[in-house]
Design an enzyme around this catalytic site. Structure first.
Site, PDB file in Angstrom:
ATOM      1  N   MET A 186       0.857  -1.190   0.000  1.00  0.00           N
ATOM      2  CA  MET A 186       0.000   0.000   0.000  1.00  0.00           C
ATOM      3  C   MET A 186       0.893   1.240   0.000  1.00  0.00           C
ATOM      4  O   MET A 186       0.455   2.332   0.385  1.00  0.00           O
ATOM      5  CB  MET A 186      -0.935  -0.017   1.213  1.00  0.00           C
ATOM      6  CG  MET A 186      -1.883  -1.224   1.174  1.00  0.00           C
ATOM      7  SD  MET A 186      -3.446  -0.978   2.032  1.00  0.00           S
ATOM      8  CE  MET A 186      -2.870  -0.750   3.704  1.00  0.00           C
ATOM      9  N   GLY A 228      11.088  -2.952   5.439  1.00  0.00           N
ATOM     10  CA  GLY A 228      10.311  -4.195   5.447  1.00  0.00           C
ATOM     11  C   GLY A 228       9.885  -4.563   4.030  1.00  0.00           C
ATOM     12  O   GLY A 228       9.967  -5.728   3.620  1.00  0.00           O
ATOM     13  N   HIS A 229       9.474  -3.573   3.258  1.00  0.00           N
ATOM     14  CA  HIS A 229       9.060  -3.839   1.870  1.00  0.00           C
ATOM     15  C   HIS A 229      10.258  -4.239   1.008  1.00  0.00           C
ATOM     16  O   HIS A 229      10.160  -5.159   0.200  1.00  0.00           O
ATOM     17  CB  HIS A 229       8.397  -2.596   1.266  1.00  0.00           C
ATOM     18  CG  HIS A 229       7.123  -2.193   1.933  1.00  0.00           C
ATOM     19  ND1 HIS A 229       7.002  -1.046   2.681  1.00  0.00           N
ATOM     20  CD2 HIS A 229       5.896  -2.789   1.964  1.00  0.00           C
ATOM     21  CE1 HIS A 229       5.756  -0.939   3.136  1.00  0.00           C
ATOM     22  NE2 HIS A 229       5.071  -1.982   2.724  1.00  0.00           N
ATOM     23  N   GLN A 275     -10.354  -2.620   2.376  1.00  0.00           N
ATOM     24  CA  GLN A 275      -9.892  -3.294   3.589  1.00  0.00           C
ATOM     25  C   GLN A 275      -9.875  -2.386   4.816  1.00  0.00           C
ATOM     26  O   GLN A 275      -9.387  -2.778   5.872  1.00  0.00           O
ATOM     27  CB  GLN A 275      -8.518  -3.934   3.354  1.00  0.00           C
ATOM     28  CG  GLN A 275      -7.375  -2.973   3.136  1.00  0.00           C
ATOM     29  CD  GLN A 275      -6.094  -3.697   2.727  1.00  0.00           C
ATOM     30  OE1 GLN A 275      -5.962  -4.167   1.603  1.00  0.00           O
ATOM     31  NE2 GLN A 275      -5.140  -3.808   3.647  1.00  0.00           N
ATOM     32  N   LYS A 291       4.942  -9.920   9.299  1.00  0.00           N
ATOM     33  CA  LYS A 291       4.384  -9.047  10.339  1.00  0.00           C
ATOM     34  C   LYS A 291       2.863  -9.107  10.338  1.00  0.00           C
ATOM     35  O   LYS A 291       2.247  -9.130  11.386  1.00  0.00           O
ATOM     36  CB  LYS A 291       4.851  -7.605  10.185  1.00  0.00           C
ATOM     37  CG  LYS A 291       4.423  -6.789  11.398  1.00  0.00           C
ATOM     38  CD  LYS A 291       5.008  -5.429  11.415  1.00  0.00           C
ATOM     39  CE  LYS A 291       4.224  -4.463  10.581  1.00  0.00           C
ATOM     40  NZ  LYS A 291       2.845  -4.254  11.075  1.00  0.00           N
ATOM     41  N   MET A 303       9.001  -2.655  11.718  1.00  0.00           N
ATOM     42  CA  MET A 303       8.762  -1.592  10.735  1.00  0.00           C
ATOM     43  C   MET A 303       7.323  -1.651  10.238  1.00  0.00           C
ATOM     44  O   MET A 303       6.791  -2.728   9.983  1.00  0.00           O
ATOM     45  CB  MET A 303       9.723  -1.740   9.574  1.00  0.00           C
ATOM     46  CG  MET A 303      11.127  -1.436  10.019  1.00  0.00           C
ATOM     47  SD  MET A 303      12.107  -0.799   8.685  1.00  0.00           S
ATOM     48  CE  MET A 303      13.653  -0.582   9.555  1.00  0.00           C
ATOM     49  N   SER A 311       4.333   1.098   8.050  1.00  0.00           N
ATOM     50  CA  SER A 311       4.034   2.423   7.484  1.00  0.00           C
ATOM     51  C   SER A 311       3.359   3.301   8.528  1.00  0.00           C
ATOM     52  O   SER A 311       3.452   4.520   8.482  1.00  0.00           O
ATOM     53  CB  SER A 311       3.109   2.275   6.280  1.00  0.00           C
ATOM     54  OG  SER A 311       3.702   1.403   5.345  1.00  0.00           O
TER      55      SER A 311
HETATM   56  O1  PAF Z   1      -0.140  -5.782   3.571  1.00  0.00           O
HETATM   57  C1  PAF Z   1      -0.565  -4.865   2.825  1.00  0.00           C
HETATM   58  O2  PAF Z   1       0.115  -3.858   2.587  1.00  0.00           O
HETATM   59  C2  PAF Z   1      -1.948  -4.991   2.206  1.00  0.00           C
HETATM   60  O3  PAF Z   1      -2.833  -5.607   3.069  1.00  0.00           O
HETATM   61  C3  PAF Z   1      -1.920  -5.694   0.838  1.00  0.00           C
HETATM   62  C4  PAF Z   1      -1.466  -7.139   0.945  1.00  0.00           C
HETATM   63  C5  PAF Z   1      -1.011  -4.936  -0.122  1.00  0.00           C
HETATM   64  C6  PAF Z   1      -3.334  -5.710   0.245  1.00  0.00           C
HETATM   65  O4  PAF Z   1      -3.839  -4.433   0.083  1.00  0.00           O
END
Ligand code: PAF
Length: 284
Positions: free
Chosen positions: A30, A36-37, A61, A150, A185, A187
């Site tokens: 997102m 972490g990403h 979500q 996480k 970590m 966001s």
């Molecule tokens: O973990 C996330 O950042 C979100 O839940 C995902 C998997 C990108 C789905 O929107």
């Protein structure tokens, strides 16, 4: 690195990539990218030749009282991080590209494991997650998709979806990446005030204590649950602290290796989650 906004452009890229004999990895995010990403990108790179990263703050979500509007967004910065991490394609669709008719006409609704942990306080959250991830699988057609440990419950439910709905994708996971002082970590950490940032350390501290309890031979779940609730206190309100089975996510009667200690808490107004798989190196 390519930046694309439409499903059709991603489809062409995937088709071209696969025709060239390359395997595709997908890292769904997102945005608001952090280490972490980038560690998930590193995990993907081990088994694929080309990496697609999606950036989409998925409205489906978020609950009505949640932080959809204030969720951090900074595409320019994210593109720099993605390029430096060696991503080949960023898919950053507008809402209308993902949900052309507003609400989707079909959702992916998890059956088991959703009434536990985060699912209890976030009704509909995992339906939103699974629906958007299923769409991303359909759009990108990755060979491998990587998600962070996480969000443990999310990882379990996505794995289950891929298996039960026969998506031809390997779902892999990346370990939790922590700041030097142990904070996982996220966001959402950027919402923390300096005081709350210190208070947030109570989550990882209780997980560290749980790892020590396990190493010391404790096997009664109540010892761990008690410890996890010690994260609460001034400015920190614990939503749950549980020891669960790694796949069913049901609370365990006896703590065995592989059981997951999971905690969620509001630190000020910011909801944070963290977990530790017992028997693995806490590394923090
Ligand atoms: O973990 C996330 O950042 C979100 O839940 C995902 C998997 C990108 C789905 O929107």
């Amino acid at each position: 690195m390519l930046l694309v906004r439409s499903r059709s452009e991603v489809g062409l890229w995937s088709e071209h990539t696969r025709k060239a004999g390359r395997r595709i990895g997908l890292v769904p995010t997102m945005g608001s990218l952090h280490a972490g990403h980038t560690s998930l990108i590193d995990v993907a790179r081990r088994s694929v030749d080309r990496i697609a990263l999606s950036i989409f703050v998925n409205p489906l979500q978020f609950g009505p009282a949640e932080d959809y509007e204030s969720y951090p967004r900074d595409l320019e910065r994210d593109l720099d991080v993605a390029a430096a991490a060696g991503v080949d394609l960023v898919f950053a669709p507008p809402d209308v590209e993902m949900y052309p008719n507003g609400e989707p006409g079909v959702n992916v609704v998890p059956v088991g494991g959703v009434d536990r942990l985060c699912g209890r306080s976030r009704p509909g959250h995992f339906t939103g997650v699974l629906t958007v991830v299923a769409k991303l699988f359909g759009i990108v057609t990755p060979d491998v998709a990587v998600f962070g440990q996480k969000d443990y419950q999310q990882l379990v439910l996505i794995r289950r979806m891929a298996t039960d709905l026969n998506f031809p994708v390997d779902v892999e996971s990346g370990p939790i990446v922590r700041e030097a002082d142990g904070l996982a970590m996220s966001s959402r950490n950027r919402h923390l005030s300096a005081t709350d940032r210190k208070r947030a350390l109570r989550l990882s501290a209780t997980l560290r204590s749980c790892a020590q309890l396990f190493a010391g031979g404790h096997r009664d779940p109540q010892d761990f649950v008690r410890e996890l609730h010690r994260a609460g206190g001034a400015g920190v309100s614990v939503e749950y602290g549980e020891v669960v089975h790694p796949e069913s996510l049901a609370p365990v009667d006896r703590v065995e290796e592989g059981a997951v200690c999971a905690v969620a808490a509001f630190v000020g107004d910011t909801r944070l989650i963290d977990n530790h798989v017992l028997g693995t190196d806490p590394g923090f």
